[in-house]
Design an enzyme around this catalytic site. Structure first.
Site, PDB file in Angstrom:
ATOM      1  N   THR A 192       0.840  -1.202   0.000  1.00  0.00           N
ATOM      2  CA  THR A 192       0.000   0.000   0.000  1.00  0.00           C
ATOM      3  C   THR A 192       0.879   1.257   0.000  1.00  0.00           C
ATOM      4  O   THR A 192       0.638   2.201  -0.756  1.00  0.00           O
ATOM      5  CB  THR A 192      -0.925   0.025   1.242  1.00  0.00           C
ATOM      6  OG1 THR A 192      -1.717  -1.162   1.224  1.00  0.00           O
ATOM      7  CG2 THR A 192      -1.847   1.234   1.242  1.00  0.00           C
ATOM      8  N   TRP A 203       2.726   1.531  -3.368  1.00  0.00           N
ATOM      9  CA  TRP A 203       1.814   1.868  -4.469  1.00  0.00           C
ATOM     10  C   TRP A 203       1.631   3.383  -4.571  1.00  0.00           C
ATOM     11  O   TRP A 203       1.514   3.935  -5.656  1.00  0.00           O
ATOM     12  CB  TRP A 203       0.460   1.195  -4.238  1.00  0.00           C
ATOM     13  CG  TRP A 203      -0.550   1.504  -5.313  1.00  0.00           C
ATOM     14  CD1 TRP A 203      -0.712   0.850  -6.500  1.00  0.00           C
ATOM     15  CD2 TRP A 203      -1.544   2.551  -5.297  1.00  0.00           C
ATOM     16  NE1 TRP A 203      -1.733   1.425  -7.216  1.00  0.00           N
ATOM     17  CE2 TRP A 203      -2.264   2.469  -6.512  1.00  0.00           C
ATOM     18  CE3 TRP A 203      -1.892   3.543  -4.383  1.00  0.00           C
ATOM     19  CZ2 TRP A 203      -3.310   3.326  -6.829  1.00  0.00           C
ATOM     20  CZ3 TRP A 203      -2.929   4.413  -4.705  1.00  0.00           C
ATOM     21  CH2 TRP A 203      -3.622   4.294  -5.910  1.00  0.00           C
ATOM     22  N   HIS A 204       1.644   4.047  -3.404  1.00  0.00           N
ATOM     23  CA  HIS A 204       1.392   5.483  -3.419  1.00  0.00           C
ATOM     24  C   HIS A 204       2.541   6.273  -4.034  1.00  0.00           C
ATOM     25  O   HIS A 204       2.339   7.392  -4.508  1.00  0.00           O
ATOM     26  CB  HIS A 204       1.110   5.995  -1.996  1.00  0.00           C
ATOM     27  CG  HIS A 204      -0.296   5.733  -1.561  1.00  0.00           C
ATOM     28  ND1 HIS A 204      -0.680   4.535  -1.020  1.00  0.00           N
ATOM     29  CD2 HIS A 204      -1.413   6.495  -1.632  1.00  0.00           C
ATOM     30  CE1 HIS A 204      -1.979   4.586  -0.753  1.00  0.00           C
ATOM     31  NE2 HIS A 204      -2.443   5.753  -1.129  1.00  0.00           N
ATOM     32  N   GLY A 205       3.737   5.740  -3.998  1.00  0.00           N
ATOM     33  CA  GLY A 205       4.840   6.483  -4.602  1.00  0.00           C
ATOM     34  C   GLY A 205       6.157   5.768  -4.446  1.00  0.00           C
ATOM     35  O   GLY A 205       6.332   4.941  -3.548  1.00  0.00           O
TER      36      GLY A 205
END
Lengths: 468, 159
Positions: free
Chosen positions: A316, A319-321
């Site tokens: 998670t 995935w965001h950066g």
């Protein structure tokens, strides 16, 4: 093109809606795909071929998995799924994480880091996850492979959710493509939701962002200013993303599609588990359905559950950066979710709800410090400033200035973080008869006028600012 | 041919196509790992700098409207006299996203100089018309000199 731009509001959206409503029902899907591709090309024409590749490849791979399932060749279906998902993950990794790995490898071998220069295609994280959802749902027998290429293409490219989600799962969308429910009520409800989202983005998030950006320019700051920066960013992020999600869901509704809500007042959550049932709900559901449950979910030993949760939260964050700050942010949330589930499960109900909400908000807000920071050093410097490391005490002139100039905005923002305002507005629409409906219409028209005025005015202000 | 076979062939064809696209994209977007000092040295040696003066960040802002602090490094040589058109700017970008801003700044500067000399400075106009703007992934060079091709060659070799 962003939803809150003049070109979208006054050109693209009206044209798309009128065309979509006047064409015969059988031509709507092809029109939706064309409109969506135009929408994408408007913002990132260079990566349009990549999006088309993703659509065609997903459709072909889905067909193959479906055929193996029909023939009961489970192992072949599994192999086909793994290969197709791997292709999507490699493409995502190539565009999103190449620089991150190159920089880390360079620092590992003490070489000068070189940028790959690979530009990130707009929305790749979202359309990749949609594509994986399509493939996994077919493999898990939750959906049939689409025989009509246009339906598969419409699912992946559908412009309301293409750039920033919500990541609606294929199983929830498939039936809707065959017969989108276009009703007056849907159009009105979608418009209302879109206006609420526009208001959140333009009037709240953008103004909060302006104050946050102002604070960030300070060379030194008192503790109170650093706390205010954290609060401003946390509120900005919520209104920005939830505003965008509301607009996306509203747009889909106008076109006859139902997408579940993506935010449910996360800042009144009374625990981290609750927070993640309210924040970016579609992403949480995606990781739950396609990673956590296939890994064994919570029907296994505590040790295995901890492993499963660790994988999910690491992914998670990542995935965001592509930065260690995002990885840390994922670990931060995962740690508190696990702490709540395995250590405080029995005693947390003894703590008053207000206190639980306050602690949850504090944990989430501290997490956003890492989310907002360009690197770990910056994040820790920010936190140390919150405890007075700049030696300016709790408040100085800047603290007073930013507090006074943002007080009204802060009060409105905090009120909008609670369900009261939304409930009041919805209550007027549905339960108070004609009078309520009129009041509600006036409120929505006012929201629209204020938002448009601000969009036009903000470019005017920024133009004035050039003169200084 | 069965549907399954067709799907399998189509899938592998798409994967091969994708691999080609990714490799081409990676090769085309390669950033140079040459240090700024090395690159600056190579470029400096390829041309006669005597008709130029070395410029600092203030001069960069004045002539090009960009702030050198936002970049990994820059080397500026501007005309020593008001009748000179010789100029050299080398920039190392922090981020490939800065490419377009740098290209635009260089083009604007060249156009400004061209309009300054247009009508009376025949040699200067010819020199500026022959000038070179070469923007790579993390380096960009603008050169207006007697032999701009030599500078461009040195730049490309060092890249």
């Amino acid at each position: 093109m962003v939803f809150s731009s003049i070109s979208f509001l006054f050109a693209f959206l009206p044209a798309a809606l009128v065309l979509y409503r006047i064409v015969p029902a059988r031509a709507r899907t092809v029109l939706l795909v064309l409109i969506s591709l135009l929408f994408y090309a408007w913002g990132d024409v260079t990566h349009l071929p990549l999006l088309l590749f993703s659509v065609i490849f997903t459709y072909v791979a889905g067909m193959e998995i479906g055929l193996y399932k029909v023939r009961r060749q489970k192992r072949s279906a599994r192999r086909a799924l793994i290969l197709a998902v791997a292709v999507h993950v490699i493409v995502l990794g190539f565009y999103k994480y190449t620089d991150f790995f190159m920089q880390n490898l360079a620092s590992l071998f003490r070489r000068e880091p070189a940028a790959s220069g690979i530009a990130l295609p707009i929305g790749i994280s979202f359309f990749t996850f949609s594509a994986i959802s399509y493939l996994a749902d077919i493999y898990m027998d939750r959906a049939e492979p689409e025989s009509n290429f246009l339906y598969a293409a419409a699912y992946i490219t559908m412009f309301p959710k293409l750039i920033s989600g919500p990541i609606a799962q294929f199983k929830d969308m498939q039936d809707q493509f065959t017969a989108p429910r276009m009703t007056k009520q849907g159009l009105l409800a979608g418009t209302r939701l879109f206006l609420v989202g526009l208001y959140k983005k333009v009037l709240l998030a953008d103004n909060l962002g302006m104050i946050y950006a102002g604070i960030q320019t300070l060379d030194t700051m008192a503790a109170g200013t650093a706390w205010m920066a954290m609060a401003m960013y946390s509120l900005q992020l919520f209104f920005d993303f939830s505003g965008y999600s509301d607009m996306a869901i509203g747009l889909a509704q106008m076109l006859g599609f139902t997408i579940d809500r993506n935010f449910d007042y996360p800042y009144v959550a009374d625990g981290m588990g609750d927070f993640w049932r309210r924040w970016h709900i579609s992403l949480g559901a995606w990781f739950r359905d396609y990673v956590y449950i296939p890994l064994g979910g919570n029907r296994c030993s505590t040790r295995r559950q901890i492993f499963n949760l660790s994988v999910v939260w690491l992914l998670t964050g990542f995935w965001h950066g592509a930065a260690w700050t995002f990885v840390f942010w994922g670990i931060w949330h995962g740690f508190f979710v696990m702490l709540e589930r395995f250590v405080f499960r029995d005693i947390r109900q003894l703590i008053p709800r207000v206190l639980r909400i306050a602690v949850t908000v504090l944990i989430a807000f501290f997490g956003w410090v890492f989310f907002a920071s360009p690197n770990m050093g910056y994040a820790f410097r920010w936190i140390s400033r919150m405890f007075g490391s700049d030696g300016l005490g709790f408040a100085d002139a800047a603290t007073g200035y930013y507090f006074r100039s943002s007080l009204v905005l802060l009060i409105i923002s905090v009120l909008c973080c609670t369900p009261r305002f939304g409930r009041w507005l919805n209550g007027l629409s549905w339960h108070k008869g004609k009078a309520g409906a009129y009041v509600s219409s006036v409120v929505y028209v006012l929201l629209l006028i204020c938002s448009i005025a601000y969009i036009v005015g903000s470019s005017y202000v920024s133009f004035l600012y050039f003169a200084f | 041919m069965s549907e399954l076979r067709i799907a399998g062939i189509a899938k592998w064809a798409l994967i091969i196509l994708l691999a080609v696209i990714l490799v081409m994209q990676a090769a085309g977007n390669r950033s140079s790992s040459t240090s700024f000092e090395e690159m600056a040295g190579a470029v400096r040696q390829s041309t006669d700098l005597s008709p130029m003066s070395e410029g600092d960040n203030q001069m960069l802002k004045r002539l090009y409207g960009i702030d050198g602090a936002e970049y990994d490094g820059f080397m500026l040589y501007y005309p020593a006299s008001s009748m000179g058109a010789e100029e050299l700017l080398l920039i190392r970008m922090k981020d490939p996203a800065q490419k377009e801003a740098v290209r635009k700044a260089m083009e604007t500067r060249r156009d400004t100089q061209l309009s300054n000399f247009e009508g009376y400075g025949v040699e200067q106009t010819a020199m500026l018309e022959n000038s070179v703007i070469d923007v790579k992934n993390n380096y960009a060079v603008f050169v207006s000199a007697q032999d701009p091709a030599a500078v461009q060659e040195a730049f490309r070799k060092a890249y």
